[in-house]
Design a protein around this motif. Structure first.
Motif, PDB file in Angstrom:
ATOM      1  N   ASP A  67       0.821  -1.219   0.000  1.00 39.32           N
ATOM      2  CA  ASP A  67       0.000   0.000   0.000  1.00 39.32           C
ATOM      3  C   ASP A  67       0.854   1.268   0.000  1.00 39.32           C
ATOM      4  O   ASP A  67       0.373   2.333   0.407  1.00 39.32           O
ATOM      5  CB  ASP A  67      -0.946   0.002   1.202  1.00 39.32           C
ATOM      6  N   PHE A  68       2.103   1.160  -0.464  1.00 39.15           N
ATOM      7  CA  PHE A  68       2.986   2.328  -0.405  1.00 39.15           C
ATOM      8  C   PHE A  68       2.392   3.520  -1.150  1.00 39.15           C
ATOM      9  O   PHE A  68       2.393   4.648  -0.638  1.00 39.15           O
ATOM     10  CB  PHE A  68       4.363   1.993  -0.973  1.00 39.15           C
ATOM     11  N   LEU A  69       1.876   3.311  -2.342  1.00 40.64           N
ATOM     12  CA  LEU A  69       1.307   4.426  -3.105  1.00 40.64           C
ATOM     13  C   LEU A  69       0.036   4.952  -2.454  1.00 40.64           C
ATOM     14  O   LEU A  69      -0.285   6.147  -2.592  1.00 40.64           O
ATOM     15  CB  LEU A  69       1.037   3.999  -4.542  1.00 40.64           C
ATOM     16  N   GLU A  70      -0.675   4.111  -1.725  1.00 47.43           N
ATOM     17  CA  GLU A  70      -1.847   4.595  -0.984  1.00 47.43           C
ATOM     18  C   GLU A  70      -1.405   5.524   0.146  1.00 47.43           C
ATOM     19  O   GLU A  70      -2.084   6.514   0.447  1.00 47.43           O
ATOM     20  CB  GLU A  70      -2.647   3.421  -0.423  1.00 47.43           C
ATOM     21  N   ILE A  71      -0.287   5.208   0.774  1.00 47.20           N
ATOM     22  CA  ILE A  71       0.257   6.094   1.799  1.00 47.20           C
ATOM     23  C   ILE A  71       0.666   7.415   1.163  1.00 47.20           C
ATOM     24  O   ILE A  71       0.401   8.498   1.706  1.00 47.20           O
ATOM     25  CB  ILE A  71       1.448   5.421   2.513  1.00 47.20           C
TER      26      ILE A  71
ATOM     27  N   ILE B  37       6.150  14.964   0.627  1.00 45.83           N
ATOM     28  CA  ILE B  37       7.099  13.849   0.749  1.00 45.83           C
ATOM     29  C   ILE B  37       8.425  14.335   0.184  1.00 45.83           C
ATOM     30  O   ILE B  37       8.581  14.503  -1.024  1.00 45.83           O
ATOM     31  CB  ILE B  37       6.602  12.605   0.001  1.00 45.83           C
ATOM     32  N   THR B  38       9.373  14.609   1.068  1.00 44.06           N
ATOM     33  CA  THR B  38      10.632  15.207   0.636  1.00 44.06           C
ATOM     34  C   THR B  38      11.660  14.181   0.200  1.00 44.06           C
ATOM     35  O   THR B  38      12.463  14.457  -0.696  1.00 44.06           O
ATOM     36  CB  THR B  38      11.237  16.057   1.770  1.00 44.06           C
TER      37      THR B  38
ATOM     38  N   LEU C 203       4.714   8.054  -9.378  1.00 46.23           N
ATOM     39  CA  LEU C 203       4.991   9.265  -8.594  1.00 46.23           C
ATOM     40  C   LEU C 203       4.864  10.510  -9.461  1.00 46.23           C
ATOM     41  O   LEU C 203       4.272  11.519  -9.050  1.00 46.23           O
ATOM     42  CB  LEU C 203       6.391   9.195  -7.986  1.00 46.23           C
ATOM     43  N   ASP C 204       5.423  10.447 -10.655  1.00 43.70           N
ATOM     44  CA  ASP C 204       5.383  11.591 -11.562  1.00 43.70           C
ATOM     45  C   ASP C 204       3.940  11.947 -11.914  1.00 43.70           C
ATOM     46  O   ASP C 204       3.571  13.128 -11.976  1.00 43.70           O
ATOM     47  CB  ASP C 204       6.183  11.271 -12.820  1.00 43.70           C
ATOM     48  N   LYS C 205       3.114  10.938 -12.117  1.00 36.91           N
ATOM     49  CA  LYS C 205       1.701  11.149 -12.439  1.00 36.91           C
ATOM     50  C   LYS C 205       0.995  11.894 -11.310  1.00 36.91           C
ATOM     51  O   LYS C 205       0.058  12.677 -11.544  1.00 36.91           O
ATOM     52  CB  LYS C 205       1.030   9.799 -12.684  1.00 36.91           C
ATOM     53  N   ARG C 206       1.445  11.681 -10.089  1.00 35.21           N
ATOM     54  CA  ARG C 206       0.852  12.334  -8.922  1.00 35.21           C
ATOM     55  C   ARG C 206       1.510  13.688  -8.630  1.00 35.21           C
ATOM     56  O   ARG C 206       1.176  14.325  -7.646  1.00 35.21           O
ATOM     57  CB  ARG C 206       0.995  11.420  -7.705  1.00 35.21           C
ATOM     58  N   ASN C 207       2.485  14.065  -9.453  1.00 39.32           N
ATOM     59  CA  ASN C 207       3.262  15.287  -9.231  1.00 39.32           C
ATOM     60  C   ASN C 207       3.981  15.240  -7.883  1.00 39.32           C
ATOM     61  O   ASN C 207       4.099  16.238  -7.171  1.00 39.32           O
ATOM     62  CB  ASN C 207       2.384  16.536  -9.310  1.00 39.32           C
TER      63      ASN C 207
END
Length: 473
Positions: A156-160, A171-172, A189-193
């Motif tokens: 669930d990493f992308l859900e976090i 998220i730095t 990640l890029d899709k989520r900016n």
């Protein structure tokens, strides 16, 4: 004349720090005095600040904020977005959290201080992870870095990631061994900016990375991860653990990493904690050997054109962005011990362990003393970071430390180090958070400060010496 905050800036406040402007793209906060806050609150598109009833000092503050790029002229009535409006949180200020989202790992590193993947406190279930996200948001945490174990093994990493970004938590950084950093993941990640920097482990050429990580082919995987990040526009840094086996590869390793686009390289040494106690295979390095390896490398660093920013633990740091500056990492100027915080960074940052404990430092995870601190499932984050155990250390001054540490109190170098980092001191004695970090003792008693300065006079004469205490030279 009407003004408004630019879209990326939010008005926020915390206990004892009630007024701040937060940059929502970085999580950085600029704290304000009451009068400054009063001026900024006029910049909501509803007040003509040129009117005569607006005090001159408020007008000057507004002019200064416009010049710094925080506010902009706007049309009358062009107000702020809902998330920009002032909000005060019920906790003291913690701007950044390093969150170990799992203790599990897909590697078997010989130096893991958490003893992953055997660690018993493996990871919290999804529901508990989401509860932590909510607690961070409710208490005004503005940025996080995600680590492990290996954080990317969580299903669930992308859900976090989504839950954090939906709550305007930046998220730095992502800490990773690189094995699961692939094109698909970076594209998500890029899709989520979402564009954190990746801090990934690399432990030397000539097969030493595979040896330390305990997995054949680990070096090829990490090389690929660095290349992908470079090609897809993600910043990278590398953490290199030095031991007797790989210390001679320092120059080749740094040049290799730089060729892969790595711009920051940090080094440390394997402490006698966790897995290293039983898996070092006689590769322990004495501090004198470590520092000599660092010193020997400094001329190569400048010969090779300063290929990346480097930070050698408690020794030396330099950056190609500031070619005539360098730092001796274990050295500080003399400060008033009554005014110097013993662990200053813990005032505004925190660490969450794999089992959900709020700690001052990641090095406490896996140590017995972590059990003195409550879990977020038992107590709200605001209360966790305000317990007597937590506050005792972050409120402690250097003078308090000296009262309980005879060795440092009677040391002629104390005013320049105050016993060193508490986390590093725990690597020497995990039962004594008020102990002395032996690595800072070595840099002073071993005469390394003079050796570094003398070396720099030869290899970079234009560099400004950071040492003001002539007795050390």
């Amino acid at each position: 004349m009407y003004y408004r905050l630019k879209d990326k800036y939010f008005l926020r406040g915390w206990e004892k720090l009630p007024y701040a402007i937060v940059d929502s793209t970085t999580g950085n906060a600029e704290f304000l005095m009451p009068r400054q806050m009063q001026a900024v609150e006029l910049c909501d598109g509803s007040v003509d600040v040129s009117e005569s009833f607006i005090a001159d000092d408020l007008k000057q503050i507004i002019a200064d904020k416009e010049k710094s790029g925080i506010i902009e002229k706007c049309r009358p009535g062009e107000g702020l977005k809902a998330e920009q409006l002032y909000k005060k949180y019920p906790s003291r200020y913690i701007g950044h959290v390093q969150w170990s989202v799992t203790g599990k790992c897909n590697y078997r590193c010989k130096h893991c201080y958490m003893s992953a993947p055997e660690v018993t406190a493996s990871e919290l279930p999804h529901k508990s992870a989401m509860d932590i996200v909510n607690q961070l948001a409710e208490n005004g945490v503005m940025s996080v870095s995600l680590t492990g174990g290996e954080p990317l093994i969580r299903d669930d990493f992308l859900e976090i990631v989504d839950a954090l970004t939906e709550r305007n938590i930046v998220i730095t950084q992502i800490y990773s061994n690189g094995a699961l950093v692939n094109k698909k993941f970076l594209s998500e990640l890029d899709k989520r900016n979402v564009h954190p920097s990746f801090l990934m482990s690399y432990d030397g050429t000539e097969g030493w990375h595979d040896w330390l990580r305990g997995v054949p082919g680990a070096e090829k995987l990490i090389d690929r991860a660095f290349e992908l990040c470079r090609d897809m526009g993600f910043r990278t840094g590398a953490n290199m653990t030095i031991h007797k086996g790989n210390m001679h590869t320092l120059r080749d390793s740094i040049n290799h990493l730089a060729s892969l686009g790595v711009r920051l390289i940090k080094t440390a040494y394997a402490g006698n904690i966790g897995e290293w106690k039983t898996h070092s295979e006689n590769k322990n390095i004495a501090l004198k050997e470590l520092f000599q390896a660092y010193l020997d490398y400094i001329p190569h660093y400048y010969e090779d054109g300063m290929p990346a920013e480097i930070m050698f633990t408690s020794f030396f740091a330099a950056s190609p962005q500031r070619p005539d500056e360098y730092r001796i990492v274990g050295y500080n100027e003399s400060y008033d011990p009554d005014e110097t915080l013993l662990c200053g960074h813990a005032r505004s940052s925190s660490y969450i362990s794999p089992d959900g404990r709020a700690l001052m430092c990641g090095l406490l995870a896996g140590m017995k003393m972590q059990e003195d601190y409550p879990k977020l499932s038992e107590m709200n984050f605001a209360d966790c970071i305000s317990t007597p155990e937590y506050m005792k250390l972050i409120d402690m001054r250097a003078s308090d430390f000296l009262k309980v540490n005879d060795r440092c109190r009677n040391c002629r170098f104390t005013k320049h180090c105050y016993g060193g980092c508490r986390g590093v001191a725990l690597m020497d004695d995990e039962n004594n958070i008020m102990g002395t970090a032996s690595i800072v003792c070595e840099i002073f008693y071993g005469g390394w400060i003079k050796k570094i300065v003398d070396m720099m006079k030869v290899v970079r004469p234009s560099a400004v010496c950071p040492v003001k205490d002539s007795s050390l030279l």
